[in-house]
Design a protein around this motif. Structure first.
Motif, PDB file in Angstrom:
ATOM      1  N   TRP A   1    -107.669 -89.113  73.649  1.00 11.45           N
ATOM      2  CA  TRP A   1    -106.811 -88.308  74.514  1.00 11.45           C
ATOM      3  C   TRP A   1    -105.418 -88.244  73.925  1.00 11.45           C
ATOM      4  O   TRP A   1    -104.882 -89.262  73.530  1.00 11.45           O
ATOM      5  N   ARG A   2    -104.865 -87.053  73.729  1.00  9.95           N
ATOM      6  CA  ARG A   2    -105.372 -85.837  74.300  1.00  9.95           C
ATOM      7  C   ARG A   2    -106.480 -85.246  73.447  1.00  9.95           C
ATOM      8  O   ARG A   2    -106.431 -85.244  72.225  1.00  9.95           O
TER       9      ARG A   2
ATOM     10  N   PRO B   1    -105.719 -93.283  73.398  1.00  8.15           N
ATOM     11  CA  PRO B   1    -104.661 -92.410  72.877  1.00  8.15           C
ATOM     12  C   PRO B   1    -104.859 -92.088  71.405  1.00  8.15           C
ATOM     13  O   PRO B   1    -105.298 -92.931  70.604  1.00  8.15           O
TER      14      PRO B   1
ATOM     15  N   GLY C   1    -101.819 -87.100  65.944  1.00  8.37           N
ATOM     16  CA  GLY C   1    -102.826 -86.337  66.653  1.00  8.37           C
ATOM     17  C   GLY C   1    -104.253 -86.626  66.247  1.00  8.37           C
ATOM     18  O   GLY C   1    -105.180 -85.934  66.676  1.00  8.37           O
TER      19      GLY C   1
ATOM     20  N   THR D   1    -105.117 -80.861  69.005  1.00  6.79           N
ATOM     21  CA  THR D   1    -104.191 -81.265  67.947  1.00  6.79           C
ATOM     22  C   THR D   1    -104.599 -80.787  66.563  1.00  6.79           C
ATOM     23  O   THR D   1    -103.771 -80.757  65.650  1.00  6.79           O
TER      24      THR D   1
ATOM     25  N   TRP E   1    -100.880 -77.039  66.206  1.00  8.05           N
ATOM     26  CA  TRP E   1    -100.303 -77.809  67.302  1.00  8.05           C
ATOM     27  C   TRP E   1     -98.818 -78.025  67.050  1.00  8.05           C
ATOM     28  O   TRP E   1     -98.405 -78.410  65.955  1.00  8.05           O
TER      29      TRP E   1
ATOM     30  N   PRO F   1     -95.859 -80.313  68.554  1.00 10.09           N
ATOM     31  CA  PRO F   1     -95.629 -81.459  69.449  1.00 10.09           C
ATOM     32  C   PRO F   1     -94.307 -81.346  70.199  1.00 10.09           C
ATOM     33  O   PRO F   1     -93.345 -82.071  69.925  1.00 10.09           O
TER      34      PRO F   1
ATOM     35  N   GLY G   1     -93.675 -81.889  73.461  1.00 10.09           N
ATOM     36  CA  GLY G   1     -93.431 -82.775  74.579  1.00 10.09           C
ATOM     37  C   GLY G   1     -93.121 -82.036  75.868  1.00 10.09           C
ATOM     38  O   GLY G   1     -93.823 -81.103  76.262  1.00 10.09           O
TER      39      GLY G   1
ATOM     40  N   ASP H   1     -96.925 -82.945  76.274  1.00  7.83           N
ATOM     41  CA  ASP H   1     -97.508 -83.240  74.965  1.00  7.83           C
ATOM     42  C   ASP H   1     -97.126 -82.199  73.905  1.00  7.83           C
ATOM     43  O   ASP H   1     -96.543 -82.537  72.895  1.00  7.83           O
TER      44      ASP H   1
END
Length: 393
Positions: free
Chosen positions: A130-131, A151, A156, A183, A324, A326, A328, A351
């Motif tokens: 995850w994710r 995690p 990623g 990711t 992806w 990142p 947040g 995320d």
């Protein structure tokens, strides 16, 4: 009124029927009351908005697929083949596997649901990163099982060491998503072999390879070469991505014979409609054209990622038909700006943002937007700063 039968006004208040609102309501299982909702990628809200939020192929259907659908439409008054037998045979031949090891379903998500429902009882555990694909926690909870979310590493990737350590006596399935959605990181063959050696033989490893066609890593997974030595390995694939059949919902699993037979028995009767079966069969026969389209997407992905890195973004090593960012807590703001610019993307608040590779014009819009975000980060007095190549509020 007949003698001895009281009228409504004569009924005691305690004997009167309660209002509909006061009656007990039908209840779902308690575990479903808190079920997380699957959030689909947003569609364009107006003409001219490009959709980069669902990892779909940007090409129209192959001509052979359209012909197959038109021909199959003449028989929609008839049920399709119960287990999509012809398609299963073609899939098996394509992968060099026996046909009785293939289970076809209404998209790979439905096949995954079937597997989880067949494998798990309340109290059983399913380990996954995850994710990752946001349908996983929904499928697990619906089955009454327990999610064990491990995690990802900061870049990623699946933390395979931690995932192996998370396996307990209650673990029934470990799900590996490679390349990981959202990711984009991919597991290597070397990493997978090492991981499989650590997993007990009674724990299923469900390898979700929805985006495998787009992988160009130095050590790509050859999952079908591992099946004979790892009977607990199940391969999950889809026609939605590389084959461009997202709207028809066709996916499949390849597993050992006994498991595949049981899964077919437990599956929804006629679960894959006739048009979808015909389209997937036609697409499977167009490998050269499919490969050409995949190469176009990979080349465009590499172009976009190179431009992002030049701008200063940390993108990791995306191996799917998406990348992806990142971002947040700023994921939602980026998605809003993207829609204003003319594209939809998929934010995961807290995320980051997943952006599909689409038409060249759409990808260029995204690159213009990311450049503006970098410029704003460099000029703002404090609201926005760059951290490790990504943007944080």
């Amino acid at each position: 009124m007949a003698m001895g039968i009281p009228g409504p006004s004569e009924l005691d208040e305690a004997e009167k029927p309660s209002s509909v609102a006061e009656r007990p309501s039908v209840r779902l299982r308690e575990s479903l009351e808190t079920l997380p909702a699957y959030v689909p990628g947003a569609a364009g809200s107006s003409p001219g908005v490009y959709k980069l939020s669902s990892n779909e192929a940007p090409f129209p259907p192959l001509p052979a697929v359209l012909t197959a659908i038109a021909d199959a439409a003449e028989d929609v008054n008839r049920y399709p083949l119960m287990y999509a037998d012809r398609l299963a045979e073609a899939i098996a031949a394509h992968h060099g596997q026996p046909a009785d090891r293939v289970v076809v379903g209404n998209g790979s998500v439905a096949v995954a649901e079937l597997i989880i429902r067949a494998m798990c009882e309340p109290g059983d555990e399913i380990v996954y990163a995850w994710r990752s694909f946001e349908a996983y926690p929904i499928l697990v909870q619906v089955a009454g099982a327990t999610s064990v979310q491990v995690p990802n590493s900061p870049d990623g990737r699946h933390d395979l060491e931690a995932m192996a350590a998370a396996i307990t006596d209650r673990t029934r399935i470990v799900i590996l998503c490679t390349p990981n959605n959202p990711t984009g990181a991919a597991i290597t063959q070397t990493e997978l072999l090492a991981f499989l050696d650590k997993v007990p033989s009674n724990v299923m490893v469900l390898l979700d390879e929805a985006y495998t066609h787009f992988v160009r890593s130095a050590d790509p997974i050859d999952s079908f070469a591992l099946l004979s030595d790892h009977k607990n390995l199940v391969i999950l694939r889809t026609f939605a991505k590389a084959y461009g059949l997202a709207g028809l919902r066709v996916g499949y699993a390849v597993a050992r014979r006994r498991l595949a037979r049981s899964l077919r028995t437990a599956s929804t009767p006629f679960g894959v409609n006739g048009l979808a079966q015909a389209a997937a069969l036609a697409a499977l026969g167009q490998q050269r054209l499919v490969a050409e389209r995949v190469e176009e997407i990979v080349a465009e992905r590499d172009r976009v990622v190179a431009a992002l890195r030049q701008q200063g973004w940390e993108t990791g090593d995306p191996q799917g038909n998406f990348f992806w960012l990142p971002l947040g807590d700023m994921a939602g703001s980026f998605a809003t700006d993207a829609l204003t610019a003319g594209v939809t993307v998929r934010p995961f608040q807290g995320d980051g943002v997943r952006v599909s590779i689409g038409e060249t014009e759409a990808n260029d819009i995204v690159l213009e937007l990311t450049a503006r975000w970098v410029a704003r980060a460099g000029s703002d007095a404090g609201d926005t700063i760059r951290v490790g190549g990504s943007l944080q509020g």
